[in-house]
Design a protein around this motif. Sequence first.
Motif, mmCIF file in Angstrom:
data_model
loop_
_atom_site.group_PDB
_atom_site.id
_atom_site.type_symbol
_atom_site.label_atom_id
_atom_site.label_comp_id
_atom_site.label_asym_id
_atom_site.label_seq_id
_atom_site.Cartn_x
_atom_site.Cartn_y
_atom_site.Cartn_z
ATOM 1 N N GLU A 189 0.839 -1.191 0.000
ATOM 2 C CA GLU A 189 0.000 0.000 0.000
ATOM 3 C C GLU A 189 0.876 1.244 0.000
ATOM 4 O O GLU A 189 2.012 1.217 0.459
ATOM 5 C CB GLU A 189 -0.992 -0.042 1.137
ATOM 6 N N SER A 190 0.341 2.328 -0.535
ATOM 7 C CA SER A 190 1.132 3.513 -0.881
ATOM 8 C C SER A 190 1.802 4.208 0.294
ATOM 9 O O SER A 190 2.756 4.957 0.106
ATOM 10 C CB SER A 190 0.263 4.520 -1.635
ATOM 11 N N ARG A 191 1.344 3.961 1.509
ATOM 12 C CA ARG A 191 1.964 4.604 2.671
ATOM 13 C C ARG A 191 3.186 3.838 3.172
ATOM 14 O O ARG A 191 3.941 4.329 3.987
ATOM 15 C CB ARG A 191 0.949 4.756 3.803
ATOM 16 N N LEU A 192 3.392 2.614 2.660
ATOM 17 C CA LEU A 192 4.527 1.792 3.071
ATOM 18 C C LEU A 192 5.821 2.363 2.504
ATOM 19 O O LEU A 192 5.904 2.696 1.318
ATOM 20 C CB LEU A 192 4.358 0.353 2.578
ATOM 21 N N GLN A 193 6.837 2.477 3.345
ATOM 22 C CA GLN A 193 8.120 3.029 2.906
ATOM 23 C C GLN A 193 8.919 1.962 2.154
ATOM 24 O O GLN A 193 8.927 0.786 2.532
ATOM 25 C CB GLN A 193 8.882 3.575 4.110
ATOM 26 N N HIS A 194 9.582 2.402 1.098
ATOM 27 C CA HIS A 194 10.330 1.494 0.233
ATOM 28 C C HIS A 194 11.294 2.295 -0.639
ATOM 29 O O HIS A 194 11.269 3.520 -0.631
ATOM 30 C CB HIS A 194 9.370 0.682 -0.646
ATOM 31 N N GLY A 195 12.105 1.613 -1.408
ATOM 32 C CA GLY A 195 13.001 2.276 -2.352
ATOM 33 C C GLY A 195 13.775 1.236 -3.137
ATOM 34 O O GLY A 195 14.079 0.155 -2.626
ATOM 35 N N GLY A 196 14.092 1.553 -4.377
ATOM 36 C CA GLY A 196 14.906 0.669 -5.199
ATOM 37 C C GLY A 196 16.354 0.696 -4.730
ATOM 38 O O GLY A 196 16.852 1.725 -4.280
ATOM 39 N N THR A 197 17.027 -0.439 -4.811
ATOM 40 C CA THR A 197 18.442 -0.513 -4.450
ATOM 41 C C THR A 197 19.284 -0.331 -5.716
ATOM 42 O O THR A 197 18.746 -0.348 -6.824
ATOM 43 C CB THR A 197 18.754 -1.852 -3.748
ATOM 44 N N PRO A 198 20.608 -0.133 -5.587
ATOM 45 C CA PRO A 198 21.434 0.117 -6.778
ATOM 46 C C PRO A 198 21.417 -1.071 -7.747
ATOM 47 O O PRO A 198 21.383 -2.222 -7.314
ATOM 48 C CB PRO A 198 22.847 0.311 -6.221
ATOM 49 N N ASN A 199 21.434 -0.771 -9.032
ATOM 50 C CA ASN A 199 21.510 -1.824 -10.049
ATOM 51 C C ASN A 199 22.984 -2.027 -10.402
ATOM 52 O O ASN A 199 23.584 -1.237 -11.116
ATOM 53 C CB ASN A 199 20.706 -1.439 -11.290
ATOM 54 N N PHE A 200 23.559 -3.112 -9.868
ATOM 55 C CA PHE A 200 24.951 -3.461 -10.149
ATOM 56 C C PHE A 200 25.054 -4.456 -11.301
ATOM 57 O O PHE A 200 26.146 -4.892 -11.644
ATOM 58 C CB PHE A 200 25.613 -4.075 -8.905
ATOM 59 N N GLY A 201 23.913 -4.805 -11.899
ATOM 60 C CA GLY A 201 23.896 -5.801 -12.967
ATOM 61 C C GLY A 201 24.331 -5.233 -14.304
ATOM 62 O O GLY A 201 24.728 -4.068 -14.419
ATOM 63 N N ASP A 202 24.215 -6.086 -15.328
ATOM 64 C CA ASP A 202 24.606 -5.679 -16.678
ATOM 65 C C ASP A 202 23.398 -5.526 -17.599
ATOM 66 O O ASP A 202 23.531 -5.491 -18.809
ATOM 67 C CB ASP A 202 25.591 -6.690 -17.270
ATOM 68 N N ARG A 203 22.213 -5.425 -16.995
ATOM 69 C CA ARG A 203 20.981 -5.241 -17.774
ATOM 70 C C ARG A 203 19.968 -4.446 -16.974
ATOM 71 O O ARG A 203 20.101 -4.281 -15.767
ATOM 72 C CB ARG A 203 20.409 -6.585 -18.212
ATOM 73 N N ASP A 204 18.957 -3.953 -17.672
ATOM 74 C CA ASP A 204 17.881 -3.210 -17.015
ATOM 75 C C ASP A 204 17.108 -4.117 -16.069
ATOM 76 O O ASP A 204 16.952 -5.319 -16.316
ATOM 77 C CB ASP A 204 16.889 -2.665 -18.046
ATOM 78 N N ARG A 205 16.608 -3.524 -14.988
ATOM 79 C CA ARG A 205 15.632 -4.178 -14.135
ATOM 80 C C ARG A 205 14.296 -3.541 -14.467
ATOM 81 O O ARG A 205 14.138 -2.322 -14.397
ATOM 82 C CB ARG A 205 15.955 -3.954 -12.649
ATOM 83 N N VAL A 206 13.321 -4.354 -14.871
ATOM 84 C CA VAL A 206 12.019 -3.825 -15.276
ATOM 85 C C VAL A 206 10.931 -4.450 -14.414
ATOM 86 O O VAL A 206 10.807 -5.669 -14.345
ATOM 87 C CB VAL A 206 11.728 -4.108 -16.772
ATOM 88 N N LEU A 207 10.154 -3.597 -13.762
ATOM 89 C CA LEU A 207 8.999 -4.025 -12.981
ATOM 90 C C LEU A 207 7.747 -3.410 -13.598
ATOM 91 O O LEU A 207 7.611 -2.190 -13.656
ATOM 92 C CB LEU A 207 9.112 -3.556 -11.527
ATOM 93 N N PHE A 208 6.853 -4.255 -14.073
ATOM 94 C CA PHE A 208 5.528 -3.804 -14.495
ATOM 95 C C PHE A 208 4.774 -3.497 -13.208
ATOM 96 O O PHE A 208 4.951 -4.183 -12.196
ATOM 97 C CB PHE A 208 4.838 -4.932 -15.273
ATOM 98 N N TYR A 209 3.950 -2.442 -13.207
ATOM 99 C CA TYR A 209 3.163 -2.211 -12.011
ATOM 100 C C TYR A 209 1.788 -1.650 -12.345
ATOM 101 O O TYR A 209 1.592 -1.008 -13.366
ATOM 102 C CB TYR A 209 3.880 -1.305 -10.996
ATOM 103 N N VAL A 210 0.868 -1.952 -11.445
ATOM 104 C CA VAL A 210 -0.481 -1.383 -11.491
ATOM 105 C C VAL A 210 -0.814 -0.892 -10.094
ATOM 106 O O VAL A 210 -0.382 -1.473 -9.096
ATOM 107 C CB VAL A 210 -1.554 -2.398 -11.961
#
Length: 156
Positions: free
Chosen positions: A125-146
């Motif tokens: 839920e939108s009030r939950l705190q979160h954040g993406g971590t650094p991308n150390f990989g060699d490709r994009d990280r893609v998350l579809f979301y609704v």
Amino acid sequence: MDAHLATTLRTAETLLLSPPVQVVPDAVLRECSAVVSAPGSPPQPCHSDTKWTEDLVLATCFVALQDIGPELGPTRFLPDTATSKAHALLADALAAPDAAAAVVAYAETVSQLAVLDTGDATLYESRLQHGGTPNFGDRDRVLFYVSFGREPEGAP
């Protein structure tokens, strides 16, 4: 069709046709997009998607479009932070003289990484705190979301 892609598409179709009305009564689709993190992307600051309110605003579901291991920058979720107290603690960390270090220390004490397989989904839920971590990989990280939420007052 690739089996992972088929699973992901079925998950997305289920979400779009059956919004989490038990989570957000009278829910309508509010957002449908993708979050992309390129190789070398820095971490996203710890945040919530909406400010603190007594009432739930949005429920969001991320669907992994590929395997997301620790190297691709999975989302860091902070359980039990959809509260006024947690929002105040984050505000205090952001106001600290060394805000970046204070926020990192705050986030790492209570967080969980969403390491996902293709087609896996997270619901928060939108009030939950979160954040993406650094991308150390060699490709994009893609998350579809609704995201589903109540219809805004006065919407056409």
